[in-house]
Design an enzyme around this catalytic site. Sequence first.
Site, short mmCIF file in Angstrom:
data_model
loop_
_atom_site.label_atom_id
_atom_site.label_comp_id
_atom_site.label_asym_id
_atom_site.label_seq_id
_atom_site.Cartn_x
_atom_site.Cartn_y
_atom_site.Cartn_z
N LYS A 114 2.35 -20.24 -20.70
CA LYS A 114 2.87 -18.87 -21.21
C LYS A 114 2.53 -19.32 -22.75
O LYS A 114 1.29 -17.67 -22.80
CB LYS A 114 4.81 -18.47 -21.67
CG LYS A 114 5.18 -18.62 -20.36
CD LYS A 114 5.95 -16.83 -19.93
CE LYS A 114 5.53 -16.70 -18.87
NZ LYS A 114 7.19 -16.92 -18.28
N LYS A 212 -1.91 -17.62 -7.43
CA LYS A 212 -0.59 -17.28 -7.12
C LYS A 212 -0.25 -15.32 -6.86
O LYS A 212 -0.77 -14.67 -8.09
CB LYS A 212 0.83 -16.98 -7.19
CG LYS A 212 1.48 -17.20 -9.08
CD LYS A 212 2.31 -18.00 -8.40
CE LYS A 212 3.65 -17.01 -10.04
NZ LYS A 212 4.97 -16.50 -9.53
N LYS A 215 2.77 -10.64 -11.21
CA LYS A 215 3.38 -8.66 -12.10
C LYS A 215 2.18 -9.38 -13.31
O LYS A 215 1.81 -8.12 -13.32
CB LYS A 215 4.31 -9.01 -12.64
CG LYS A 215 5.47 -8.94 -11.43
CD LYS A 215 6.93 -8.42 -12.96
CE LYS A 215 7.86 -9.76 -11.92
NZ LYS A 215 8.88 -10.78 -12.80
P1 ADP Z 1 6.08 -13.25 -11.17
O1 ADP Z 1 4.99 -14.47 -11.20
O2 ADP Z 1 5.21 -11.95 -10.59
O3 ADP Z 1 6.47 -12.85 -12.79
P2 ADP Z 1 8.25 -14.39 -11.21
O4 ADP Z 1 7.36 -15.82 -12.53
O5 ADP Z 1 9.00 -13.76 -12.53
O6 ADP Z 1 7.02 -13.74 -10.85
O7 ADP Z 1 9.53 -15.31 -10.68
C1 ADP Z 1 10.14 -14.48 -10.00
C2 ADP Z 1 11.25 -14.72 -8.79
O8 ADP Z 1 9.66 -14.49 -7.90
C3 ADP Z 1 10.67 -16.66 -8.52
O9 ADP Z 1 11.95 -17.13 -7.99
C4 ADP Z 1 9.57 -16.64 -8.00
O10 ADP Z 1 9.06 -18.72 -7.57
C5 ADP Z 1 9.07 -16.31 -7.00
N1 ADP Z 1 7.77 -15.66 -7.40
C6 ADP Z 1 6.71 -15.53 -7.71
N2 ADP Z 1 5.31 -14.92 -6.70
C7 ADP Z 1 5.58 -15.36 -6.00
C8 ADP Z 1 4.87 -15.40 -5.29
N3 ADP Z 1 3.71 -15.15 -5.19
N4 ADP Z 1 4.90 -16.26 -3.84
C9 ADP Z 1 6.07 -16.26 -3.63
N5 ADP Z 1 7.45 -16.54 -4.34
C10 ADP Z 1 6.93 -15.95 -5.82
#
Ligand code: ADP
Length: 345
Positions: A114, A212, A215
Site C-alpha cells: 500500500k 491480479k 479495482k
Molecule cells: P481489489 O484488489 O480488487 O481491491 P480486495 O483486495 O478489496 O480486491 O479484495 C476483496 C476480496 O476479493 C478478497 O477476499 C480477495 O481475496 C478477493 N479478490 C480480489 N481480487 C481477486 C482476484 N483477482 N481473484 C480472486 N479473488 C480476488
Amino acid sequence: MRPVLISGVQPTGKLHIGNYLGALKNFVDLQNSGRYECYFFIADLHALTQTPNSKDLSRNILNLAIDFLATGLNPDKSVIFQQSQIKFVQELKWILSTLTPVSELLRMTAFKEKVLQPLKYSEREKITKEKFEKIIEKSNFGLAEYPVLMAADILLYDAQFVPVGEDQLQHLEFTRTLARKFNKKFGKILIEPKPLLTDVPRLMSLDDPTKKMSKSQPSGCLFLDDSPKEIYKKLQKAVTDSGKEIKYDQKNKPAISNLIKIYQVLSGQTVKNIENKFKNKGYGDFKRDLAKIVVKYLAPFQKKKKQLSGQQSKIKKIIEAGNKKANQKVEKKMEIIKKKVGLIF
Ligand code: ADP
Ligand code: TRP
C-alpha cells in the site's frame, strides 16, 4: 451452538468478478450451508485508510450493502452490518495495539504494498531501506494499524472461521499470534481463528495476465455492474498470447489461460471441453462466446441489484438491524475482556 464465521469487505469501489468468485460467492455458499453463525460486514473503517472523500465513501458503503444482498447474502440467515457502527471494535483495537510491536506492523506485506503503490513496479522491487523508511515516515498511521483493527474485528466475535483471500492470510496469522499473546498475559478468553480459503483460482487482469484483476486497475476488470456492451468490448480488447490456439497453458499462454479459467468457472465446463469446443476456431470466436457466458452469468445479479437500488430506505433498515445484532453479540465479550485487562474491577 454453531461456530461463528466472520468476514468483511472494504467499500473501496465497484466489485469485479474476481471479488465475487474469490469472496462473495464463497460467503453466500457458507451462509447457505447452515453450518455457521455468520457475520458479514462492510469494512468502512479499513476503507478510510485509503483517504476517500466523504461522498465517495458513503456511496461505496451503500453500493456494497446492495451488492451483498444482490449476490445472495440474506439478513434472515446472516448478520449483515457496518464495521464503524460497532464502537467496541475500536476499544479492543486499542487494547490489542498495546500488545503489538511497531516493527511487526511495518513488516506486513499488505502495508508495504500500500505505501509503495505510488511507485512504479520496477522502482518498488529495488527500493533501498533508507528510501522505504523515508516513505513510511509520511504514510498515514491507519495503514500501519490496519491488521490490529482486523484482529479486533475477528476476536471480538469469538469467530472460529474467517473466509478470506490468500492476500489476507498474513493478517490472519497476525490475529492468531495476538490472541495467543493476549491469552498468555490475561487468561485464555480469545479464540484463535482459522482461515477458510476458496478453491476458486486468482483471476488475472484482462490487460496484463501477470497482475491480479484488481479495482486499482479498472481497465483490466470485469465489473459485476458492467453492461453487456461493456463486457463484449472489454473481452474483445483483452490481451492474448502469440499463436492462435485456444489452449490452457499457464506458463506459455498466460493470457488465454486466464480467459479459459473465467470460462470454466462461470460455465461449469471442464478445460478439456472448452479446448475441444474451440479446436478449429480463433480467439475472436472464443471471446464472443465468453462474453455471452459472462453476460448470462451476471444477469440475475444485475436484475436483483436494479430492484434493490430503488429501495434505499429498506437497505438502510437492514444494515441498522444488523448493527444492532452485532452490537448485542459483542457487548458482553468486551466487558469480559476489560475485566481481564483490569479496566473494570
Ligand atoms: P481489489 O484488489 O480488487 O481491491 P480486495 O483486495 O478489496 O480486491 O479484495 C476483496 C476480496 O476479493 C478478497 O477476499 C480477495 O481475496 C478477493 N479478490 C480480489 N481480487 C481477486 C482476484 N483477482 N481473484 C480472486 N479473488 C480476488
Ligand atoms: N482486510 C480485508 C480485505 O481487505 C477486509 C477485512 C477487514 C476483513 N476486517 C476483516 C476480512 C475481518 C475478514 C475479517 O479484504
